[in-house]
Scaffold this motif. Structure first.
Motif, short mmCIF file in Angstrom:
data_model
loop_
_atom_site.label_atom_id
_atom_site.label_comp_id
_atom_site.label_asym_id
_atom_site.label_seq_id
_atom_site.Cartn_x
_atom_site.Cartn_y
_atom_site.Cartn_z
N ALA A 52 -54.11 96.07 50.82
CA ALA A 52 -54.28 96.46 49.41
C ALA A 52 -53.59 97.80 49.15
CB ALA A 52 -55.76 96.53 49.06
N SER A 53 -53.72 98.74 50.08
CA SER A 53 -53.15 100.06 49.81
C SER A 53 -51.62 100.03 49.92
CB SER A 53 -53.77 101.14 50.68
OG SER A 53 -53.47 100.89 52.00
N THR A 246 -61.69 88.50 51.01
CA THR A 246 -60.64 89.47 50.71
C THR A 246 -61.12 90.49 49.66
OG1 THR A 246 -58.35 89.67 50.03
CG2 THR A 246 -59.63 87.94 48.97
N ALA A 247 -60.21 91.42 49.29
CA ALA A 247 -60.59 92.45 48.31
C ALA A 247 -60.98 91.79 47.00
CB ALA A 247 -59.40 93.37 48.08
N ALA A 293 -55.28 89.45 49.74
CA ALA A 293 -55.60 88.03 49.98
C ALA A 293 -54.57 87.42 50.93
CB ALA A 293 -55.61 87.27 48.65
N TRP A 294 -53.31 87.73 50.68
CA TRP A 294 -52.23 87.18 51.52
C TRP A 294 -52.46 87.62 52.97
CZ3 TRP A 294 -48.26 88.33 54.84
CH2 TRP A 294 -47.19 87.42 54.92
N ALA A 295 -52.77 88.91 53.14
CA ALA A 295 -52.93 89.46 54.49
C ALA A 295 -54.14 88.85 55.20
CB ALA A 295 -53.07 90.98 54.41
N VAL A 296 -55.26 88.77 54.49
CA VAL A 296 -56.48 88.25 55.13
C VAL A 296 -56.28 86.77 55.50
CG1 VAL A 296 -58.92 87.68 54.71
CG2 VAL A 296 -58.04 89.93 54.09
N MET A 297 -55.62 86.03 54.61
CA MET A 297 -55.41 84.60 54.91
C MET A 297 -54.52 84.43 56.14
SD MET A 297 -55.13 83.18 51.00
CE MET A 297 -55.38 81.41 51.13
N HIS A 298 -53.50 85.29 56.27
CA HIS A 298 -52.65 85.21 57.46
C HIS A 298 -53.36 85.73 58.70
CE1 HIS A 298 -49.48 84.31 54.60
NE2 HIS A 298 -48.75 83.92 55.63
#
Ligand SMILES: Cc1ncc(COP(=O)(O)O)c(C=O)c1O
Length: 414
Positions: A52-53, A246-247, A293-298
């Motif tokens: 997110a950051s 996710t966030a 979201a993209w990062a957590v899913m990966h």
């Protein structure tokens, strides 16, 4: 009255003030909250935060200048469509949450009906009593009406009642997967049959189940057909900020066919700044939840989400066994996925007094008023606190029985 300080302060000072502002908040990390926060561990939380950051300053409105954000968004939508059996023509959009996803589905259904079905006047949505208020909120903003239909004995939407409520102003029917008040799936296949016969838009609200049910099914849990694999489902909502872990500010609205995108879009050009086209309610949009979201899913992948589903559902099973063993309480049946509701089956145990007693011990108590019961929804944050909750519950029930205390229902969850 609070005013902007004349002089600024150091970040250390400001941070201390922020920290201090949280004193009265729920101790969610200690598993005290059965809603609002979905959490597994610090490591996963760090992934969500750092991603997110990395996209903190970007703006999702600027599609041309931030192709990265657009691609991340497309990827997230594509992954979710794949999980929910979207099929080759399905499309979707990243939104800020379940409420926006539902709003956009309702707006798209309304505009589609107006154009393609020549629908006129104040159009209607038929939804089971248990559907989320976001449908009423959307209808309010869009000058539509929601007709609520009674539930069956098993708390699921009643297809017959839905069918009877449909009239020539109805453009949309709704089913939930699952619905929040009782935590059960509506009979989506039966409702879809009505939608097909009556040529109506069917929205399946999988805000809760969208990122949990597919993985529960992988693990062998009994999950009814609820997604685009059911013929007649036109659109779906699925929240990433719930069981996607996710966030916050992350959901998707999905459509069975790309033809609906024309009715989703808002287009405007009658101002001196050229064409303005958006597919969301918002204009400027944070890119952080998209990246998160993209990062957590990966980071998690299918296996990671299966682990989360396993922990969640095993935690529920432990609560279920423990609560069933407490004299004076019974579990409401059926209950699906991560939900569990319990009530009193003993005149000398007032459930409102039990709720007050648990609340006094620091547990946030969710309530259902029909039937009067206590509402739990689990995620991995609850795994370590099962025994603590059960011990507190057993002692509160004993106390309520011995004192004959009567409580009052506090429905102010939100
Ligand atoms: C079934 C269901 N639909 C929609 C929503 C609305 O989601 P949000 O609060 O993200 O707008 C919720 C929220 O709990 C829900 O449980």
């Amino acid at each position: 009255m609070k005013r902007l300080p004349e002089k600024g302060a150091t970040w250390v000072e400001v941070k201390e003030l922020l920290q201090a502002s949280k004193t009265g908040d729920s101790e969610w990390k200690r598993g005290r909250l059965p809603l609002y926060v979905y959490w597994r561990d610090d490591e996963l939380c760090q992934v969500a935060k750092e991603a997110a950051s990395m996209f903190f300053m970007e703006n999702g409105l600027g599609k041309k200048v931030f192709p990265s954000v657009q691609q991340l968004e497309r990827d997230v939508v594509a992954m979710t469509l794949d999980l929910l059996n979207g099929g080759p023509n399905a499309v979707g959009n990243f939104t800020t949450g379940g409420t926006e996803s539902i709003f956009l589905a309702v707006k798209t259904a309304r505009d589609f009906a107006r154009k393609e079905r020549k629908a006129k006047g104040r159009l209607k949505i038929v939804a089971p009593l248990s559907a989320h208020p976001a449908f009423d909120k959307a209808a309010h903003y869009l000058d539509m009406e929601v007709v609520r239909t009674p539930l069956r004995q098993d708390f699921r939407g009643d297809p017959k009642a839905i069918e009877n409520a449909v009239d020539d102003k109805t453009v949309m029917v709704v089913a939930s997967a699952p619905a929040y008040p009782h935590g059960v799936f509506d009979p989506i296949e039966d409702i879809a049959r009505i939608a097909i016969v009556k040529n109506l838009w069917l929205h399946v609200d999988a805000c809760v189940g969208g990122m949990l049910a597919p993985f529960a099914r992988d693990l062998g849990y009994d999950v009814p057909p609820f997604d685009f694999s059911v013929g007649g489902v036109t659109s779906m909502s699925a929240d990433l900020h719930k069981y996607g872990l996710t966030a916050k500010g992350a959901s998707v609205v999905l459509f069975k066919d790309e033809k609906y995108l024309d009715y989703l879009r808002f287009k405007f050009s009658h101002w001196p700044r050229g064409n303005y086209v958006t597919e969301t309610f918002l204009g400027t949009r944070a890119a952080s939840p998209v990246a998160s979201a993209w990062a957590v899913m990966h980071y998690l992948g299918r296996e990671g989400y299966q682990d989360i589903a396993r922990t969640t559902l095993e935690t529920k099973a432990r609560f279920e066994v423990g609560i069933s063993a407490i004299r004076g309480l019974e579990i409401l049946k059926p209950n699906d996925l991560s939900f569990l509701l319990y009530r009193s089956n003993d005149k000398s145990v007032d459930i409102d007094a039990v709720a007050e007693g648990m609340s006094a011990k620091g547990w946030f108590v969710g309530r259902c008023n029909a039937p009067p019961s206590i509402h739990l929804m689990f995620n991995p944050v609850h795994a370590p606190v099962v025994q603590e909750y059960l011990n507190d519950l057993a002692s509160v029930v004993d106390q309520v029985r011995s004192t004959g205390r009567i409580g009052s229902l506090d429905e102010s969850t939100y």
